[in-house]
Design a protein around this motif. Structure first.
Motif, PDB file in Angstrom:
ATOM      1  N   VAL A   1     -11.781  -0.960  -5.923  1.00 23.39           N
ATOM      2  CA  VAL A   1     -12.913  -0.931  -5.104  1.00 23.39           C
ATOM      3  C   VAL A   1     -12.378   0.328  -3.930  1.00 23.39           C
ATOM      4  CG1 VAL A   1     -14.027  -1.647  -3.040  1.00 23.39           C
ATOM      5  CG2 VAL A   1     -13.657  -3.438  -4.622  1.00 23.39           C
ATOM      6  N   PHE A   2     -11.527   0.567  -3.568  1.00 19.79           N
ATOM      7  CA  PHE A   2     -11.185   2.428  -3.372  1.00 19.79           C
ATOM      8  C   PHE A   2     -11.029   2.970  -4.522  1.00 19.79           C
ATOM      9  CE2 PHE A   2      -9.355   0.506   0.212  1.00 19.79           C
ATOM     10  CZ  PHE A   2      -9.518   0.697   1.334  1.00 19.79           C
TER      11      PHE A   2
ATOM     12  N   SER B   1     -15.235   3.726  -5.345  1.00 25.74           N
ATOM     13  CA  SER B   1     -15.528   4.256  -3.683  1.00 25.74           C
ATOM     14  C   SER B   1     -15.438   5.539  -4.133  1.00 25.74           C
ATOM     15  CB  SER B   1     -15.607   3.712  -2.808  1.00 25.74           C
ATOM     16  OG  SER B   1     -16.035   2.406  -2.976  1.00 25.74           O
ATOM     17  N   PHE B   2     -13.610   6.412  -3.889  1.00 30.38           N
ATOM     18  CA  PHE B   2     -13.872   6.931  -3.848  1.00 30.38           C
ATOM     19  C   PHE B   2     -14.184   8.119  -4.664  1.00 30.38           C
ATOM     20  CE2 PHE B   2     -10.682   5.650  -0.967  1.00 30.38           C
ATOM     21  CZ  PHE B   2     -10.980   6.772   0.390  1.00 30.38           C
ATOM     22  N   PHE B   3     -14.693   7.730  -5.941  1.00 33.92           N
ATOM     23  CA  PHE B   3     -15.345   8.537  -7.519  1.00 33.92           C
ATOM     24  C   PHE B   3     -16.207   9.674  -7.094  1.00 33.92           C
ATOM     25  CE2 PHE B   3     -17.717   9.302 -10.806  1.00 33.92           C
ATOM     26  CZ  PHE B   3     -17.266   9.752 -11.622  1.00 33.92           C
TER      27      PHE B   3
ATOM     28  N   GLY C   1      -7.150   6.028  -4.205  1.00 37.16           N
ATOM     29  CA  GLY C   1      -7.811   4.881  -3.850  1.00 37.16           C
ATOM     30  C   GLY C   1      -6.937   3.578  -4.487  1.00 37.16           C
ATOM     31  N   SER C   2      -5.638   4.302  -4.986  1.00 42.35           N
ATOM     32  CA  SER C   2      -4.186   3.101  -5.553  1.00 42.35           C
ATOM     33  C   SER C   2      -3.910   3.086  -3.881  1.00 42.35           C
ATOM     34  CB  SER C   2      -3.754   3.875  -5.971  1.00 42.35           C
ATOM     35  OG  SER C   2      -2.172   3.512  -6.393  1.00 42.35           O
ATOM     36  N   ILE C   3      -3.495   4.129  -2.999  1.00 37.71           N
ATOM     37  CA  ILE C   3      -3.265   4.921  -1.908  1.00 37.71           C
ATOM     38  C   ILE C   3      -3.805   3.197  -1.156  1.00 37.71           C
ATOM     39  CG2 ILE C   3      -2.474   5.304  -0.172  1.00 37.71           C
ATOM     40  CD1 ILE C   3      -1.683   7.846  -2.079  1.00 37.71           C
ATOM     41  N   GLY C   4      -4.988   3.484  -1.386  1.00 39.98           N
ATOM     42  CA  GLY C   4      -5.633   2.679   0.293  1.00 39.98           C
ATOM     43  C   GLY C   4      -5.597   1.286  -0.539  1.00 39.98           C
TER      44      GLY C   4
END
Length: 396
Positions: free
Chosen positions: A149-150, A153-155, A167-170
């Motif tokens: 999802v992150f 979304s960040f894309f 996104g991976s860190i989120g």
């Protein structure tokens, strides 16, 4: 909860997690290019090194001395950021001299990702000690969904390379908050300096750090070398294959390692190691056959034809699941109940063998398939080394 009940909980969760991951991957690849995924692969590899080394494996001591749980928990939480800074400084030098393809701007993200990834691993061990298998299992499912999802979304917000990384860190942050074990007060307060003044603690921590460094570098090395000497695009293709293969390993193998150690400590029955190894071998064969049978699913659902090369790599790499699962029980015993110095020597030697094989495949052939064969051969050698170390303890 028994080993088999705990294992079944984890395995069911891993199957769900793996199914979700495989189903969502074609969507992720629609948005991101092989180059973007290559950057994610290098980032993930560096984060795994920071995360693996930062705790110095101190958390494993809860299985040897559970009465000091609170002290061990406190020391680990204080140690992680300090060691992470040291590792990131070393990574910064590699980036500066172009031994790592990522720009220095990624260094703060590697630090943050490394810390949270380490805390996830540490709290998984703590939850295993507390026999909280349901929490561990649900966390593995949540992480897959949240990261996806992150990343999607960040894309739409920032550049592709940074979007997939942030996104991976989120996903790491949310997973850590779910897994986190509340601080346990034992009434005994000890500083980091006092803890490491103890010769036994100091030697164990050094050996644990060396063992973790050898293990994590061994896993991270292929994609770092591929990105540096073959190309970021090829690193992305390899990372896709690695991601698919690592799905059951990250969820099942990493979680069961602590569970097996916990159950052995409770039962003190060496037959448990043999039985669990056989069960995991059978499970790995099932996953291998299932993956090989449905590999064409990826071909039908990956929109970008640039990813087709990854399918060939995945078919070869599936054998690594069998090697990893079969080694797991012996590795778990060795890591938790044998002197860390011996385990560290084993991992360093395994890393040395793997480096030689990968360097030969990269510089003499430069083909992704050949690199995978080199990794499989090194995995087979590691399997026999862990059995040999396990048998030396059993004969005493």
């Amino acid at each position: 909860m028994s080993l088999f009940k705990g294992a079944s909980t984890v395995v069911i969760a891993s199957a769900i997690s793996q199914l979700i991951s495989i189903s969502l991957f074609p969507i992720l690849l629609y948005f991101y290019s092989p180059e973007n995924i290559g950057v994610l692969g290098v980032f993930t590899s560096l984060v795994s090194i920071v995360a693996g080394v930062s705790s110095l494996r101190i958390e494993r001591k809860v299985f040897l001395n559970g009465s000091e749980f609170g002290v061990i928990q406190s020391i680990v939480n204080k140690t992680v950021p300090i060691i992470a800074i040291v590792i990131c400084i070393l990574i910064a030098f590699l980036m500066f001299f172009k031994y790592v393809t990522l720009d220095l701007c990624f260094l703060p993200l590697i630090f943050i990702g490394g810390i949270f990834s380490c805390y996830i691993t540490v709290n998984t061990v703590f939850q295993s000690y507390l026999i909280s298998y349901k929490i561990i299992s649900l966390a593995s499912i949540f992480r897959v969904i949240i990261v996806f999802v992150f990343q999607i979304s960040f894309f739409f917000i920032i550049d592709g390379d940074y979007a997939v990384v942030i996104g991976s860190i989120g996903g790491m942050v949310i997973t850590y908050l779910y897994l986190k074990v509340k601080p346990i007060s034992t009434g005994t307060k000890i500083s980091i300096l006092n803890y490491f003044r103890n010769a036994s603690n100091r030697h164990e921590a050094i050996a644990g750090g060396v063992q973790a460094l050898g293990s994590t570098v061994s896993n991270a090395l292929p994609i770092i070398l591929i990105s540096s000497f073959i190309g970021v695009k090829e690193a992305g293709i390899f990372f896709l294959a690695e991601k698919v293969i690592r799905a059951p390993i990250n969820v099942v193998s990493n979680n069961l390692r602590s569970i097996i150690a916990s159950e052995y400590k409770k039962r003190n029955d060496i037959k448990l190691i043999y039985k669990s190894s056989i069960i995991l071998f059978i499970l790995s064969l099932f996953i291998f056959l299932l993956g090989y049978t449905f590999i064409d699913y990826f071909n039908d659902n990956i929109v970008n034809t640039k990813w087709e090369e990854a399918l060939v790599v995945i078919k070869i790499y599936l054998l690594f699941i069998v090697l990893n699962f079969t080694t797991l029980s012996y590795q778990s015993y060795n890591m938790h109940f044998i002197e860390m110095v011996k385990v560290a020597k084993l991992d360093v030697f395994s890393l040395f063998i793997k480096i030689i094989l990968i360097f030969i495949s990269v510089f003499l052939v430069g083909d992704l398939n050949t690199i995978v064969y080199a990794i499989l051969l090194s995995g087979l050698i590691t399997f026999f080394l862990h059995i040999a170390l396990f048998n030396t303890r059993c004969k005493k």
